[in-house]
Structure formats: C-alpha cells, structure tokens
Write a protein that holds these residues in place. Structure first.
Motif, PDB file in Angstrom:
ATOM      1  N   ARG A 258      14.198  82.872 -25.809  1.00 57.66           N
ATOM      2  CA  ARG A 258      14.070  81.491 -26.264  1.00 57.66           C
ATOM      3  C   ARG A 258      12.596  81.077 -26.348  1.00 57.66           C
ATOM      4  O   ARG A 258      12.194  80.385 -27.297  1.00 57.66           O
ATOM      5  CB  ARG A 258      14.833  80.552 -25.325  1.00 57.66           C
ATOM      6  CG  ARG A 258      16.347  80.677 -25.406  1.00 57.66           C
ATOM      7  CD  ARG A 258      17.038  79.612 -24.568  1.00 57.66           C
ATOM      8  NE  ARG A 258      18.479  79.737 -24.580  1.00 57.66           N
ATOM      9  CZ  ARG A 258      19.279  79.265 -25.530  1.00 57.66           C
ATOM     10  NH1 ARG A 258      18.746  78.629 -26.567  1.00 57.66           N
ATOM     11  NH2 ARG A 258      20.591  79.417 -25.460  1.00 57.66           N
ATOM     12  N   HIS A 259      11.814  81.506 -25.382  1.00 60.81           N
ATOM     13  CA  HIS A 259      10.383  81.192 -25.378  1.00 60.81           C
ATOM     14  C   HIS A 259       9.694  81.814 -26.590  1.00 60.81           C
ATOM     15  O   HIS A 259       8.902  81.163 -27.279  1.00 60.81           O
ATOM     16  CB  HIS A 259       9.759  81.702 -24.079  1.00 60.81           C
ATOM     17  CG  HIS A 259       8.275  81.555 -24.008  1.00 60.81           C
ATOM     18  ND1 HIS A 259       7.620  80.340 -24.136  1.00 60.81           N
ATOM     19  CD2 HIS A 259       7.292  82.488 -23.827  1.00 60.81           C
ATOM     20  CE1 HIS A 259       6.319  80.519 -24.025  1.00 60.81           C
ATOM     21  NE2 HIS A 259       6.089  81.807 -23.856  1.00 60.81           N
ATOM     22  N   ILE A 260      10.011  83.070 -26.875  1.00 59.56           N
ATOM     23  CA  ILE A 260       9.422  83.766 -28.021  1.00 59.56           C
ATOM     24  C   ILE A 260       9.786  83.066 -29.334  1.00 59.56           C
ATOM     25  O   ILE A 260       8.936  82.866 -30.209  1.00 59.56           O
ATOM     26  CB  ILE A 260       9.880  85.242 -28.057  1.00 59.56           C
ATOM     27  CG1 ILE A 260       9.257  86.022 -26.895  1.00 59.56           C
ATOM     28  CG2 ILE A 260       9.522  85.897 -29.388  1.00 59.56           C
ATOM     29  CD1 ILE A 260       9.848  87.408 -26.695  1.00 59.56           C
ATOM     30  N   LEU A 261      11.064  82.699 -29.475  1.00 60.20           N
ATOM     31  CA  LEU A 261      11.511  82.055 -30.710  1.00 60.20           C
ATOM     32  C   LEU A 261      10.811  80.720 -30.941  1.00 60.20           C
ATOM     33  O   LEU A 261      10.610  80.304 -32.081  1.00 60.20           O
ATOM     34  CB  LEU A 261      13.028  81.837 -30.670  1.00 60.20           C
ATOM     35  CG  LEU A 261      13.896  83.096 -30.761  1.00 60.20           C
ATOM     36  CD1 LEU A 261      15.362  82.738 -30.580  1.00 60.20           C
ATOM     37  CD2 LEU A 261      13.687  83.813 -32.082  1.00 60.20           C
ATOM     38  N   THR A 262      10.427  80.068 -29.861  1.00 66.26           N
ATOM     39  CA  THR A 262       9.740  78.782 -29.966  1.00 66.26           C
ATOM     40  C   THR A 262       8.250  78.942 -30.194  1.00 66.26           C
ATOM     41  O   THR A 262       7.644  78.231 -31.004  1.00 66.26           O
ATOM     42  CB  THR A 262       9.957  77.959 -28.682  1.00 66.26           C
ATOM     43  OG1 THR A 262      11.362  77.734 -28.511  1.00 66.26           O
ATOM     44  CG2 THR A 262       9.240  76.619 -28.761  1.00 66.26           C
ATOM     45  N   GLU A 263       7.653  79.911 -29.497  1.00 70.68           N
ATOM     46  CA  GLU A 263       6.193  80.001 -29.428  1.00 70.68           C
ATOM     47  C   GLU A 263       5.563  80.947 -30.453  1.00 70.68           C
ATOM     48  O   GLU A 263       4.502  80.653 -31.006  1.00 70.68           O
ATOM     49  CB  GLU A 263       5.814  80.436 -27.998  1.00 70.68           C
ATOM     50  CG  GLU A 263       4.350  80.625 -27.733  1.00 70.68           C
ATOM     51  CD  GLU A 263       3.831  81.981 -28.171  1.00 70.68           C
ATOM     52  OE1 GLU A 263       2.643  82.045 -28.576  1.00 70.68           O
ATOM     53  OE2 GLU A 263       4.588  82.975 -28.134  1.00 70.68           O
ATOM     54  N   MET A 264       6.204  82.062 -30.736  1.00 68.14           N
ATOM     55  CA  MET A 264       5.552  83.106 -31.526  1.00 68.14           C
ATOM     56  C   MET A 264       5.406  82.819 -33.022  1.00 68.14           C
ATOM     57  O   MET A 264       4.406  83.227 -33.642  1.00 68.14           O
ATOM     58  CB  MET A 264       6.252  84.455 -31.316  1.00 68.14           C
ATOM     59  CG  MET A 264       5.539  85.621 -31.985  1.00 68.14           C
ATOM     60  SD  MET A 264       6.292  87.241 -31.637  1.00 68.14           S
ATOM     61  CE  MET A 264       5.814  87.489 -29.938  1.00 68.14           C
ATOM     62  N   PRO A 265       6.370  82.155 -33.665  1.00 74.45           N
ATOM     63  CA  PRO A 265       6.268  81.985 -35.122  1.00 74.45           C
ATOM     64  C   PRO A 265       4.953  81.385 -35.603  1.00 74.45           C
ATOM     65  O   PRO A 265       4.484  81.710 -36.696  1.00 74.45           O
ATOM     66  CB  PRO A 265       7.451  81.066 -35.448  1.00 74.45           C
ATOM     67  CG  PRO A 265       8.446  81.367 -34.391  1.00 74.45           C
ATOM     68  CD  PRO A 265       7.637  81.598 -33.145  1.00 74.45           C
ATOM     69  N   ASP A 266       4.346  80.518 -34.815  1.00 75.38           N
ATOM     70  CA  ASP A 266       3.117  79.851 -35.253  1.00 75.38           C
ATOM     71  C   ASP A 266       1.878  80.742 -35.174  1.00 75.38           C
ATOM     72  O   ASP A 266       0.839  80.396 -35.739  1.00 75.38           O
ATOM     73  CB  ASP A 266       2.868  78.591 -34.406  1.00 75.38           C
ATOM     74  CG  ASP A 266       3.867  77.488 -34.725  1.00 75.38           C
ATOM     75  OD1 ASP A 266       4.427  77.499 -35.840  1.00 75.38           O
ATOM     76  OD2 ASP A 266       4.089  76.621 -33.861  1.00 75.38           O
ATOM     77  N   ARG A 267       1.982  81.881 -34.479  1.00 71.52           N
ATOM     78  CA  ARG A 267       0.789  82.708 -34.321  1.00 71.52           C
ATOM     79  C   ARG A 267       0.961  84.151 -34.812  1.00 71.52           C
ATOM     80  O   ARG A 267       0.001  84.919 -34.831  1.00 71.52           O
ATOM     81  CB  ARG A 267       0.339  82.732 -32.859  1.00 71.52           C
ATOM     82  CG  ARG A 267       1.320  83.381 -31.905  1.00 71.52           C
ATOM     83  CD  ARG A 267       0.787  83.420 -30.479  1.00 71.52           C
ATOM     84  NE  ARG A 267       1.789  83.933 -29.554  1.00 71.52           N
ATOM     85  CZ  ARG A 267       1.965  85.224 -29.306  1.00 71.52           C
ATOM     86  NH1 ARG A 267       1.212  86.134 -29.908  1.00 71.52           N
ATOM     87  NH2 ARG A 267       2.891  85.615 -28.452  1.00 71.52           N
ATOM     88  N   THR A 268       2.192  84.518 -35.200  1.00 77.20           N
ATOM     89  CA  THR A 268       2.374  85.880 -35.690  1.00 77.20           C
ATOM     90  C   THR A 268       1.651  86.070 -37.022  1.00 77.20           C
ATOM     91  O   THR A 268       1.453  85.115 -37.786  1.00 77.20           O
ATOM     92  CB  THR A 268       3.878  86.206 -35.831  1.00 77.20           C
ATOM     93  OG1 THR A 268       4.044  87.598 -36.076  1.00 77.20           O
ATOM     94  CG2 THR A 268       4.494  85.416 -36.977  1.00 77.20           C
TER      95      THR A 268
END
Length: 284
Positions: A258-268
C-alpha cells in the motif's frame, strides 16, 4: 515461426494478441533502456510490481528485445535472493516469529544481491541463485553467467521501495499485525532494514520501472493465479497454500504494498498502469 517474440509468446502460453502488448509497450520500453545503456553500461534497471503484475514475463521479453538491439540483458529476481528456510527459521526464533515467512525486507540475502550487482558492474562471471516457492526454500540449482552483461533487469515486488514514516507504523494495518505484531516490533524492523541495507542495494538502480495495479485488492486475486500455476507445476509441493494460508501470507505484504502504491508513482522513471487482465492499459 522464427521470430523470437512470437516464439516467446508461444513458449509462455500467452494469447496471440499479446503481440500487440509487445508492440505497443515493451518495444518502446526496450528502446528507452537501450538508449540509456548507450550512455551508461552496464545499466541496472529496477522493475517494481506487486504480485501478479507480470514482472518476470516482462523481463523475458526485454531480454529478447534488447538482444535484437545488440545488448545482452540478464534478469535477477529479488525472490531468488530469499534466505533459506533454515535461515528464516533462525531469524524467527531470534528476532520475531513473523520473519519465518518470506517476502518482506529482512528475509533476503542482501549481501548476495550486492555481490551479483558488483560482479555485473565489474564485468565478472557470477551465479544467480534460484528459490523454489513450491518448497519454500532455495534450490540447489544456480544459473552461471559469464560477463560482460550490458543490462541487468532487477525485478521484485518491493524493488526501489523506501521506508514509511515512523508515525505510520503505530497502528496495525490488518489482522496479522494486530494479533501477531501488537507491539510493532516486526514492522518496525522491516521498515528499519528497508532504510538501511535495502536502501543501499536499491541505490545501485539506474532506471526504475513500476508496474502499478489499482489497489491492494488486486494483489490477492493475482496471487491466487500464481499459486495455481505453482500447483500445476508441482501438485505435491510442501510450500503450496490453501485459501486461508494464502490470505495470511499476503497480509505480510500489505503494509509495504500500500505504501509503494501511494508513494512510488510520483518518483518512478517509467510507470505502467496494470489493469485487471494483468496487462498494461492503453495510454501508458
């Protein structure tokens, strides 16, 4: 039929129309990776995606497509770096019982990952281990790779993940955490290791690709399909799970997913939205 892509589609038992996915999504991705590798070789490409997003399938196609572009690509799966069952049992006995279950940061041989990537960067020979999920233990088989390698595809469910804020760890996220980690010891250690050894390992990644599902709810359905495939390959494998065991197993992954789905899209660096059919959506 001699086209490598068509041969791979057949070998993976994918429908014929998967060629459209390759043409629309994976060929442009291979071109972008090849361009990046022209400026930095060997190139370490991280591929993040929750269970069932098609990471391993993507890597197989990228190996073929990059070969067509004159580049040698090799895949390293984070799953193959899991600690042995005996090592996890020891970790569970000495640190926290939940570390018996593979998956979260703390259950991988991070030093082995460093060794492999260092060998890739140095152009040396190396060995890729293999983890047998049907037996829940590391296999005796290895893949020996002679250097040099142009592109290392480093794939895994938490590749490139960063720690949560400490304050986010206070409340359990599911029944597993509430009942089996009421003091937060396990999740705090997972978060700590993610910010230490794993941060250094993921720091070696040059290009990060994310295969993003809509929500955590998609993970259980995808993982059921994976379990069925394991059962088809080895019906009596001791590591196979029934529905109750599968739900408990997935609960170990829930917080960080859940943390990855929230946080990662903006920096990948590259983002693909994966639909319920486990394919990239048009418009990526």
């Amino acid at each position: 039929m001699s086209d490598p892509v068509e041969l791979l589609i057949a070998a993976e038992r994918l429908p014929a129309d998967y060629a459209e996915i390759v043409e629309m999504h994976w060929k442009p991705l291979a071109t972008r990776i090849a361009r990046a590798a022209a400026n930095r070789k060997p190139l370490i490409v991280g591929i993040n995606g929750a269970q069932g997003t098609g990471k391993s399938t993507l890597c197989k196609f990228l190996e073929v497509l990059l070969k067509q572009r004159g580049l040698r690509a090799v895949t390293l799966a984070l799953d193959d770096l899991y600690l042995t069952q005996a090592e996890r049992l020891q970790l569970a006995a000495e640190v926290h019982p939940l570390f018996e279950t593979r998956g979260v940061p703390g259950t991988h041989a991070v030093a082995m990952g460093f060794s492999i990537i260092e060998a890739v960067l140095a152009g040396r020979e190396f060995e890729i281990p293999h983890f047998d999920k049907s037996c829940d233990d590391r296999s005796n088989d290895v893949t020996r790779v002679s250097g040099p390698v142009d592109v290392l595809l480093f794939e895994g469910w938490c590749i490139g993940a960063v720690p949560e804020k400490a304050s986010a760890l206070a409340r359990p996220i599911n029944l597993l955490e509430a009942e089996e980690d009421p003091e937060g010891t396990w999740r705090t250690l997972v978060n700590h290791w993610l910010g230490e050894d794993y941060k250094q390992l993921f720091g070696l990644i040059d290009l990060l690709v994310m295969l993003k599902v809509d929500s955590f709810d998609s993970v259980l359905a995808n993982r059921r399909l994976q379990e069925q495939k394991l059962a088809d390959l080895n019906p009596i494998g001791p590591g196979l799970m029934d529905e109750e065991a599968l739900v408990r197993f997935i609960s170990h992954y829930e917080r960080l997913t859940r943390h990855i789905l929230t946080e990662m899209p903006d920096r990948t660096d590259i983002l693909y939205s994966i639909g319920p059919d486990q394919r990239p959506r048009i418009g990526n």
